[in-house]
Scaffold this motif. Sequence first.
Motif, PDB file in Angstrom:
ATOM      1  N   TRP A  66       0.759  -1.171  -0.080  1.00  0.00           N
ATOM      2  CA  TRP A  66      -0.024   0.002  -0.100  1.00  0.00           C
ATOM      3  C   TRP A  66       0.986   1.292  -0.029  1.00  0.00           C
ATOM      4  O   TRP A  66       1.875   1.334   0.864  1.00  0.00           O
ATOM      5  CB  TRP A  66      -1.083   0.052   1.385  1.00  0.00           C
ATOM      6  N   ILE A  67       0.585   2.226  -0.601  1.00  0.00           N
ATOM      7  CA  ILE A  67       1.314   3.624  -0.633  1.00  0.00           C
ATOM      8  C   ILE A  67       0.271   4.607   0.014  1.00  0.00           C
ATOM      9  O   ILE A  67       0.824   5.805   0.110  1.00  0.00           O
ATOM     10  CB  ILE A  67       1.500   4.188  -2.093  1.00  0.00           C
ATOM     11  N   SER A  68      -1.165   4.354  -0.013  1.00  0.00           N
ATOM     12  CA  SER A  68      -1.942   5.377   1.033  1.00  0.00           C
ATOM     13  C   SER A  68      -3.049   4.549   1.489  1.00  0.00           C
ATOM     14  O   SER A  68      -3.114   3.201   1.090  1.00  0.00           O
ATOM     15  CB  SER A  68      -2.331   6.465   0.080  1.00  0.00           C
ATOM     16  N   SER A  69      -4.013   4.998   1.965  1.00  0.00           N
ATOM     17  CA  SER A  69      -5.217   4.337   2.247  1.00  0.00           C
ATOM     18  C   SER A  69      -5.970   3.399   1.344  1.00  0.00           C
ATOM     19  O   SER A  69      -6.945   2.527   1.575  1.00  0.00           O
ATOM     20  CB  SER A  69      -6.244   5.163   3.218  1.00  0.00           C
ATOM     21  N   ASP A  70      -5.725   3.887   0.143  1.00  0.00           N
ATOM     22  CA  ASP A  70      -6.807   3.271  -1.032  1.00  0.00           C
ATOM     23  C   ASP A  70      -5.868   3.003  -2.295  1.00  0.00           C
ATOM     24  O   ASP A  70      -6.282   2.834  -3.441  1.00  0.00           O
ATOM     25  CB  ASP A  70      -8.036   4.171  -1.542  1.00  0.00           C
ATOM     26  N   GLU A  71      -4.567   3.250  -2.295  1.00  0.00           N
ATOM     27  CA  GLU A  71      -4.001   2.894  -3.286  1.00  0.00           C
ATOM     28  C   GLU A  71      -2.618   1.762  -3.116  1.00  0.00           C
ATOM     29  O   GLU A  71      -2.006   1.987  -2.051  1.00  0.00           O
ATOM     30  CB  GLU A  71      -3.079   4.247  -4.098  1.00  0.00           C
ATOM     31  N   VAL A  72      -2.453   0.955  -4.085  1.00  0.00           N
ATOM     32  CA  VAL A  72      -1.605  -0.275  -4.007  1.00  0.00           C
ATOM     33  C   VAL A  72      -0.478  -0.181  -5.135  1.00  0.00           C
ATOM     34  O   VAL A  72      -0.948   0.083  -6.470  1.00  0.00           O
ATOM     35  CB  VAL A  72      -2.474  -1.488  -3.994  1.00  0.00           C
ATOM     36  N   VAL A  73       0.563  -0.384  -4.881  1.00  0.00           N
ATOM     37  CA  VAL A  73       1.485  -0.610  -6.015  1.00  0.00           C
ATOM     38  C   VAL A  73       1.803  -2.279  -6.245  1.00  0.00           C
ATOM     39  O   VAL A  73       1.939  -3.010  -4.997  1.00  0.00           O
ATOM     40  CB  VAL A  73       2.910   0.036  -5.778  1.00  0.00           C
ATOM     41  N   VAL A  74       1.992  -2.791  -7.245  1.00  0.00           N
ATOM     42  CA  VAL A  74       2.244  -4.277  -7.264  1.00  0.00           C
ATOM     43  C   VAL A  74       3.630  -4.273  -8.224  1.00  0.00           C
ATOM     44  O   VAL A  74       3.873  -3.192  -8.958  1.00  0.00           O
ATOM     45  CB  VAL A  74       1.295  -5.191  -7.735  1.00  0.00           C
ATOM     46  N   THR A  75       4.592  -5.488  -8.000  1.00  0.00           N
ATOM     47  CA  THR A  75       5.467  -5.594  -8.898  1.00  0.00           C
ATOM     48  C   THR A  75       5.166  -6.970  -9.490  1.00  0.00           C
ATOM     49  O   THR A  75       4.604  -8.091  -8.991  1.00  0.00           O
ATOM     50  CB  THR A  75       6.830  -5.744  -8.094  1.00  0.00           C
ATOM     51  N   THR A  76       5.897  -7.074 -10.613  1.00  0.00           N
ATOM     52  CA  THR A  76       5.857  -8.398 -11.502  1.00  0.00           C
ATOM     53  C   THR A  76       7.282  -8.848 -12.113  1.00  0.00           C
ATOM     54  O   THR A  76       7.960  -7.959 -12.148  1.00  0.00           O
ATOM     55  CB  THR A  76       4.782  -8.162 -12.909  1.00  0.00           C
ATOM     56  N   ARG A  77       7.122 -10.078 -12.506  1.00  0.00           N
ATOM     57  CA  ARG A  77       8.142 -10.649 -13.233  1.00  0.00           C
ATOM     58  C   ARG A  77       8.010 -10.383 -14.786  1.00  0.00           C
ATOM     59  O   ARG A  77       6.883 -10.117 -15.251  1.00  0.00           O
ATOM     60  CB  ARG A  77       8.559 -12.088 -13.068  1.00  0.00           C
ATOM     61  N   PRO A  78       8.886 -10.331 -15.371  1.00  0.00           N
ATOM     62  CA  PRO A  78       8.720 -10.490 -16.982  1.00  0.00           C
ATOM     63  C   PRO A  78       7.784 -11.383 -17.328  1.00  0.00           C
ATOM     64  O   PRO A  78       7.832 -12.481 -17.072  1.00  0.00           O
ATOM     65  CB  PRO A  78      10.172 -10.683 -17.697  1.00  0.00           C
ATOM     66  N   ALA A  79       6.639 -10.994 -18.174  1.00  0.00           N
ATOM     67  CA  ALA A  79       5.393 -11.879 -18.383  1.00  0.00           C
ATOM     68  C   ALA A  79       5.856 -12.931 -19.705  1.00  0.00           C
ATOM     69  O   ALA A  79       5.318 -14.087 -19.365  1.00  0.00           O
ATOM     70  CB  ALA A  79       4.112 -11.193 -18.597  1.00  0.00           C
ATOM     71  N   LEU A  80       6.474 -12.290 -20.609  1.00  0.00           N
ATOM     72  CA  LEU A  80       6.375 -12.993 -21.636  1.00  0.00           C
ATOM     73  C   LEU A  80       7.827 -13.220 -22.262  1.00  0.00           C
ATOM     74  O   LEU A  80       8.145 -13.146 -23.538  1.00  0.00           O
ATOM     75  CB  LEU A  80       5.526 -12.521 -22.692  1.00  0.00           C
ATOM     76  N   GLY A  81       8.926 -13.509 -21.648  1.00  0.00           N
ATOM     77  CA  GLY A  81      10.475 -13.644 -21.952  1.00  0.00           C
ATOM     78  C   GLY A  81      10.830 -12.302 -23.020  1.00  0.00           C
ATOM     79  O   GLY A  81      10.668 -11.421 -22.563  1.00  0.00           O
TER      80      GLY A  81
END
Lengths: 432, 180
Positions: free
Chosen positions: A304-319
């Motif tokens: 969470w970065i605030s009470s209603d915002e989220v950041v997510v991280t990902t791996r490379p999806a398709l090489g």
Amino acid sequence: VDPFDRRVENALGDLPGPDEQASDRARRAALNALPTPTAKSRRRLPLLMAAALAVGLAGGGAVAAIGGALRDDAASPPSRTPPPVAEPVPGKIAAPLQGAGVLALVDGKLWLATRSGLTIEGLPANAAALSPNARFVVLGIGASLVVMAPDGRRAWSLATPGGIVGAAWAPNPILIAYVVTTRTGNELWLVEGDGDNPRRITDAVAPVTPSWRPDSQAIAFVDRQGRAMVYDRTTGSAHHSGPHRCDGRPLLPATKVAFAPSGGANAKLAFITKGPQVAMSGSGAKGGGCRAVLHVWSLTSAAWISSDEVVVTTRPALGIVAPNSRLLRFRATQAGVEEKGSSTIGPGAVMLDIAPAGDGRLALAVGGDPPAHPKDFGRRAMPPSAFEVRWVKMPPAGGPSLEIRSMGTVLRLEGRSARRAVQYSSAQVAWR
Amino acid sequence: VDLQAASDSALVVRAKRGSRDAAGELFARHWPAAWRAALGITGRRAMADDIAQDAFERAFGALSRFDEHRPFAPWLHRIVVNRALDLLRSERRLVGLDDAAEEALAAWDPDDSGDRELLRAVAGLSVERRAVVILRYGLGHPPSEIAQILGVPVGTVHSRLARALEELRGGVEGGCRGPV
């Protein structure tokens, strides 16, 4: 004057004084806390920053880079502007300029640095969490819970019924929650900050680090079936939080839970799942309502970065087709979830974990992306065995995509052989 | 301007205008006493470092709202004492009482000199009584000022002092029957 009064006065008047290092550190911190300078003194700011930067650049090498950062810390008044880009510091970690401490736990080894002077580099540990002001750190080492004091000494330790999987220090900061793996399964435990009164909360949990609600009255954890649960300390009971998706379909098993940083008893809870889902709920402690679900492939972490915002991280999806690791920013609304911005990094690097700070920056754990074939290594931007913690800018809200530029690498580990092409199986980053 | 000769009030005025030199002189003037107050109450050097630093950060951060006509030291000491008491009450001690007393003694008396017996007894006082004793005998504040620092009635200060001294006399072997 009573002779005994004089004796007390003499004894206390002869107390030893502070040491020079602590005095220097406190002086820098105190001067940095001064209110924003007036117009007259503000004109001197560019000169001070330039001088501090010049001192840092002139030093060269790892030690000078750290020294430069410290000098910069001393010379600059408080500012919301990001610190200047620093050269990577091999094998070192430094406390953030505007934070109390930072830690990284990478494949069973811990690196941490706090402003109160505690530094740990490469200590084998299964779990770690900083206290709210980063003065203490709790470690899970084998079947022991250990708390280390700011002076680096062990404050206390506690034998646990199994290996510790994850730990979280309550914001209040009276309690520590931790998950242990026993012969029969995983258990959630609580212990007081001084090591007193350890007690088991439940024995039906998954090996996932728990998360405290900001009011310290509830803990989120994942149960044996992969459901996000909330244990309420005031009632002593646990309930299934947000039991279903808003479209009526079942939720996938959770792999990480995180309470929003504010909201009291109604704080939102987010969890990521084994599949491409991030679920968010505003249902709070009562567990009612449904889950807004966001579909993102190859999730690695969410915060969470605030009470209603989220950041997510990902791996490379398709090489090769989509070789970049992504950082996405979302906002939870009544209608669902909407994307607010994104950033990318790569190729050759994967974002593994994320820890937001309150000043618009993020601490980002970045690991090397293992190549499909050893010959590919030469074309990679980052060795597969490397690991970094970077400060990065928040993805712009509603703006165009932004390529991540490191704002000062504070940790870079390259102790492993690149030939092994080891993919980091676990990474955690946190700061206070 | 000779900052070393300037009054606290003049330094506060200059620091409010952005003078880091004036703020630095204020720090140099009051840091040792603030640190000793934190050490006296907590009994641990590392904790004293944190509390005194935190108190100065808070004091300087709030300097623009501070009335420079009021004395600076009691205001700073109030922050130090409150931070120390808050910390000890909320986090409790992270080491056992016996360890704490030994650590406190080691911190206070690293050269094996001084009035070990009395310092041991002070370390054994409750934190509320210890705070009053430190403010009165370590920092020299009169009871009326201690009352303001702690936010309690003067009568409470007097009673805490009297009970603390009584406890100290009892804790010191044979009491004190003459000049020492």
